[in-house]
Design a protein around this motif. Structure first.
Motif, mmCIF file in Angstrom:
data_model
loop_
_atom_site.group_PDB
_atom_site.id
_atom_site.type_symbol
_atom_site.label_atom_id
_atom_site.label_comp_id
_atom_site.label_asym_id
_atom_site.label_seq_id
_atom_site.Cartn_x
_atom_site.Cartn_y
_atom_site.Cartn_z
ATOM 1 N N ASP A 152 17.880 43.507 -103.987
ATOM 2 C CA ASP A 152 16.515 43.237 -104.411
ATOM 3 C C ASP A 152 16.481 41.811 -104.955
ATOM 4 N N LYS A 182 17.528 47.855 -103.541
ATOM 5 C CA LYS A 182 16.447 48.681 -102.992
ATOM 6 C C LYS A 182 17.033 49.654 -101.969
ATOM 7 N N TYR A 213 20.455 44.292 -108.885
ATOM 8 C CA TYR A 213 19.214 44.990 -108.542
ATOM 9 C C TYR A 213 19.130 45.190 -107.037
ATOM 10 N N THR A 235 13.053 50.665 -105.728
ATOM 11 C CA THR A 235 13.869 49.670 -106.402
ATOM 12 C C THR A 235 14.602 50.271 -107.596
#
Length: 229
Positions: free
Chosen positions: A38, A80, A78, A85
């Motif tokens: 992400d 997805k 981070y 997310t």
């Protein structure tokens, strides 16, 4: 996610978020291939989060002595999965051996035991962590909380408002959802005395100034793992 199906609760206190932007190829090989990085403005982000875990307990049960209250440091990025997310952890360190062994059983989460200390005196917080395994990973900080609330920019919300994590023990990708109120953040100022976390990433975190945010307290609920398909 049925709100009445939570399995465990915990209170987080004195949280410190530290964040650095990194080039996506730097971390791509350390994240399961099923997960998409992400990105924000074409950058991946590394977070180091330090806090006190308090009143940890399974639903319908009292806190377990030796695993209810501990200090934690985690290193994360981070990600997805199918447009949802969340967070992927490179490591989670705790100064409770029982908590670390329980959470890492079967490779469920990458918990490790560490020696940690937290002190607050005259408005200054001192936090130190040293992992017990070799090679050791260390972080030591001195900081003060600034009185004004954080601006709550789009990036600050993007970095902190995360409500699930993925883990991959063996060949199964699992998602764990969490629930808590939105963050009320403050800024901090201070000094990084030492930071050798996640050396495999090839980033010298001590000399790269992070975005830093503080939150006083958050009550959290954890939900049953979901096998992703």
């Amino acid at each position: 996610m049925a709100r009445n199906m939570w399995l465990m609760t915990q209170t987080w206190r004195d949280l410190l978020f530290l964040h650095w932007p990194v080039d996506p190829p730097t971390i791509r090989k350390y994240v399961p291939e099923e997960l998409e990085l992400d990105l924000y403005d074409d950058k991946a982000w590394i977070g180091i989060v330090l806090f006190k875990a308090r009143c940890t307990r399974p639903r319908f049960m009292p806190p377990v002595p030796g695993a209810a209250n501990f200090l934690e440091v985690n290193v994360r990025t981070y990600v997805k999965y199918k447009n949802k997310t969340g967070v992927y952890f490179f490591s989670l360190d705790a100064n409770s051996k029982l908590a670390a062994e329980t959470a890492s059983f079967g490779g469920f989460l990458p918990y490790r035991s560490a020696k940690m200390s937290f002190g607050k005196k005259k408005g200054q917080i001192n936090f130190k962590s040293v992992t017990k395994e070799n090679p050791q990973e260390k972080i030591a900080l001195q900081y003060q909380i600034l009185p004004q609330p954080a601006a709550s920019t789009e990036l600050e919300k993007w970095l902190t408002e995360r409500y699930c994590l993925w883990t991959k023990p063996g060949d199964r990708l699992l998602r764990l959802d969490i629930a808590h109120a939105s963050w009320k953040l403050k800024y901090v100022q201070g000094e990084t005395v030492e930071n050798t976390m996640a050396p495999y990433l090839g980033i010298n975190f001590k000399y790269e100034k992070p975005m830093a945010h503080y939150a006083e307290m958050k009550k959290v609920r954890f939900f049953p793992p979901v096998i992703e398909k």
